[in-house]
Scaffold this motif. Structure first.
Motif, short mmCIF file in Angstrom:
data_model
loop_
_atom_site.label_atom_id
_atom_site.label_comp_id
_atom_site.label_asym_id
_atom_site.label_seq_id
_atom_site.Cartn_x
_atom_site.Cartn_y
_atom_site.Cartn_z
N ASP A 106 84.86 60.66 61.55
CA ASP A 106 84.28 61.97 61.90
C ASP A 106 84.73 62.26 63.33
O ASP A 106 84.30 61.60 64.27
CB ASP A 106 82.75 61.86 61.79
CG ASP A 106 82.01 63.04 62.39
OD1 ASP A 106 82.66 63.98 62.88
OD2 ASP A 106 80.77 63.00 62.39
N LYS A 107 85.61 63.26 63.48
CA LYS A 107 86.22 63.52 64.79
C LYS A 107 85.27 64.34 65.66
O LYS A 107 85.54 65.50 65.98
CB LYS A 107 87.55 64.23 64.61
CG LYS A 107 88.53 63.41 63.79
CD LYS A 107 89.75 64.19 63.41
CE LYS A 107 90.70 64.30 64.56
NZ LYS A 107 91.96 64.96 64.18
N LYS A 108 84.19 63.70 65.99
CA LYS A 108 83.12 64.32 66.77
C LYS A 108 83.70 65.16 67.92
O LYS A 108 84.36 64.63 68.80
CB LYS A 108 82.27 63.18 67.34
CG LYS A 108 80.91 63.53 67.80
CD LYS A 108 80.06 62.28 67.94
CE LYS A 108 80.54 61.31 68.98
NZ LYS A 108 79.93 61.21 70.22
N GLY A 109 83.45 66.43 67.86
CA GLY A 109 83.90 67.27 68.97
C GLY A 109 85.38 67.60 68.93
O GLY A 109 85.88 68.37 69.74
N GLY A 110 86.09 67.03 67.99
CA GLY A 110 87.53 67.30 67.91
C GLY A 110 87.80 68.66 67.29
O GLY A 110 86.96 69.18 66.55
N SER A 122 87.02 68.48 59.86
CA SER A 122 86.84 67.81 61.16
C SER A 122 86.73 66.30 60.97
O SER A 122 86.07 65.62 61.73
CB SER A 122 85.59 68.35 61.85
OG SER A 122 84.48 68.14 61.03
N ALA A 179 81.80 58.05 63.84
CA ALA A 179 81.92 59.31 64.58
C ALA A 179 82.46 59.00 65.97
O ALA A 179 81.81 58.30 66.75
CB ALA A 179 80.56 59.99 64.67
N LEU A 180 83.65 59.50 66.25
CA LEU A 180 84.27 59.22 67.55
C LEU A 180 85.01 60.44 68.05
O LEU A 180 85.78 61.06 67.30
CB LEU A 180 85.28 58.07 67.41
CG LEU A 180 84.71 56.66 67.28
CD1 LEU A 180 85.82 55.70 66.91
CD2 LEU A 180 84.03 56.24 68.57
N SER A 181 84.83 60.74 69.29
CA SER A 181 85.48 61.89 69.89
C SER A 181 86.99 61.67 70.00
O SER A 181 87.44 60.54 70.21
CB SER A 181 84.87 62.12 71.26
OG SER A 181 85.67 63.01 71.98
N THR A 182 87.74 62.76 69.90
CA THR A 182 89.19 62.66 70.10
C THR A 182 89.55 62.81 71.58
O THR A 182 90.71 62.70 71.94
CB THR A 182 89.93 63.78 69.33
OG1 THR A 182 89.26 65.00 69.58
CG2 THR A 182 89.99 63.48 67.85
N ARG A 183 88.56 63.11 72.39
CA ARG A 183 88.86 63.22 73.82
C ARG A 183 89.40 61.90 74.34
O ARG A 183 89.00 60.83 73.89
CB ARG A 183 87.59 63.58 74.61
CG ARG A 183 87.42 65.08 74.77
CD ARG A 183 86.18 65.36 75.54
NE ARG A 183 85.03 64.74 74.88
CZ ARG A 183 84.02 64.17 75.51
NH1 ARG A 183 83.98 64.13 76.81
NH2 ARG A 183 83.02 63.62 74.85
N ASN A 185 89.79 58.60 76.11
CA ASN A 185 88.77 57.67 76.54
C ASN A 185 88.68 57.68 78.08
O ASN A 185 89.69 57.58 78.75
CB ASN A 185 89.17 56.28 76.03
CG ASN A 185 88.10 55.27 76.27
OD1 ASN A 185 87.56 55.18 77.36
ND2 ASN A 185 87.80 54.52 75.24
#
Ligand SMILES: C[S@@+](CC[C@H](N)C(=O)[O-])C[C@H]1O[C@@H](n2cnc3c(N)ncnc32)[C@H](O)[C@@H]1O
Length: 267
Positions: A106-110, A122, A179-183, A185
């Protein structure tokens, strides 16, 4: 803990590596003809056979309980989801691999992708293949533990017995969605100019599931070596293979930086 970035086509390079020397492969190959302008791609029609070809070489390198996790996603064309990932999964299974699970990122915030007139996608799939149906797996290693509940036992009690024991012992399984952001690191260098990196935390989550402590992880499509960053942070050995010298060089700097950071933290 050691790491190396080898340059060249992954099939050619994998042929030079020793058999049964790798515990896990975590990778994101180029999607079918999606990024031709940057690092090329494989036509959709050839994608299943090409995947089977590199996975055949990968199979030789994997230890008997090892497995491969592949991140690929379809695109939308003419209003329809392309079928190359479906055809690829079937081709890989027909080539003798056991598909252990489909994990979801789950591309949290992506930024969502897909058809503009519909709910936009997403998430991405992580296809998990192994040499047989019981590959190495450490479901608690990721530390995200949830209770097992709401399950019915058989009347002879045999089924429920296992479940009760699991709950009593605090044994439970990590979910198949992460769930991990694509921003980028925050702890990473600022110099990652790769157009399609996944977050090191994604490789870390998968690695904890499928790679024993101190094992060796290979990424045959290493890109900016995000898998390598996860390896250095977790004490796994890393072998990255990258076709483009520019990305290979960038990765070496990134991994040297990650290693220096780790040494500083553990000193
Ligand atoms: C989707 S990117 C991987 C990104 C990587 N997961 C990261 O986080 O940086 C795929 C990479 O595979 C490389 N590549 C494409 N074909 C290759 C091949 N036949 N052998 C080795 N590398 C290849 C591309 O240059 C690209 O850097």
């Amino acid at each position: 803990m050691s790491w190396s970035i080898l340059e060249g086509d992954c099939i050619d390079v994998m042929r030079t590596l020793p058999a049964e020397s790798v515990d896990a492969i975590i990778t994101s190959p180029p999607y079918a003809m999606q990024r031709k302008a940057t690092y090329g791609g494989v036509p959709e029609s050839e994608y299943p056979a090409w995947t089977v070809a590199w996975m055949t070489e990968a199979r030789r390198l994997l230890k008997p309980d090892g497995s491969v996790v592949i991140n690929i996603r379809p695109h939308v064309r003419n209003g329809q989801i392309s079928d190359y990932t479906l055809r690829t999964r079937l081709a890989v299974r027909e080539a003798g691999w056991a598909e252990a699970e489909e994990l979801i990122w789950d591309k949290k915030g992506g930024a969502p992708v897909g058809h503009v007139g519909r709910p936009r996608r997403s998430w991405e799939s992580l296809h998990w293949f192994a040499k047989h149906g019981r590959p190495h797996c450490a479901p608690k290693a990721g530390g995200r533990v949830g209770r097992i509940g709401g399950l019915q036992g058989r009347t002879d009690g045999s089924h429920i017995h296992g479940i009760q024991a699991a709950v009593t012992d605090g044994v439970a399984r990590v979910a198949d969605i992460v769930a991990l952001s694509t921003r980028k690191n925050e702890n990473d260098t600022d110099t990652n100019r790769h157009p399609a990196p996944y977050p090191p935390a994604l490789a870390e989550w998968v690695g904890k599931l499928i790679c024993p402590q101190g094992g060796t992880i290979l990424d045959p499509f290493s890109g900016s070596a995000s898998t390598g960053v996860a390896c250095i942070r977790n004490g796994w050995d890393y072998i990255g293979i990258e076709a483009m010298p520019e990305y290979a060089e960038m990765s070496r700097k990134r991994l040297a930086h990650t290693e220096a950071e780790r040494t500083r933290h553990t000193a």
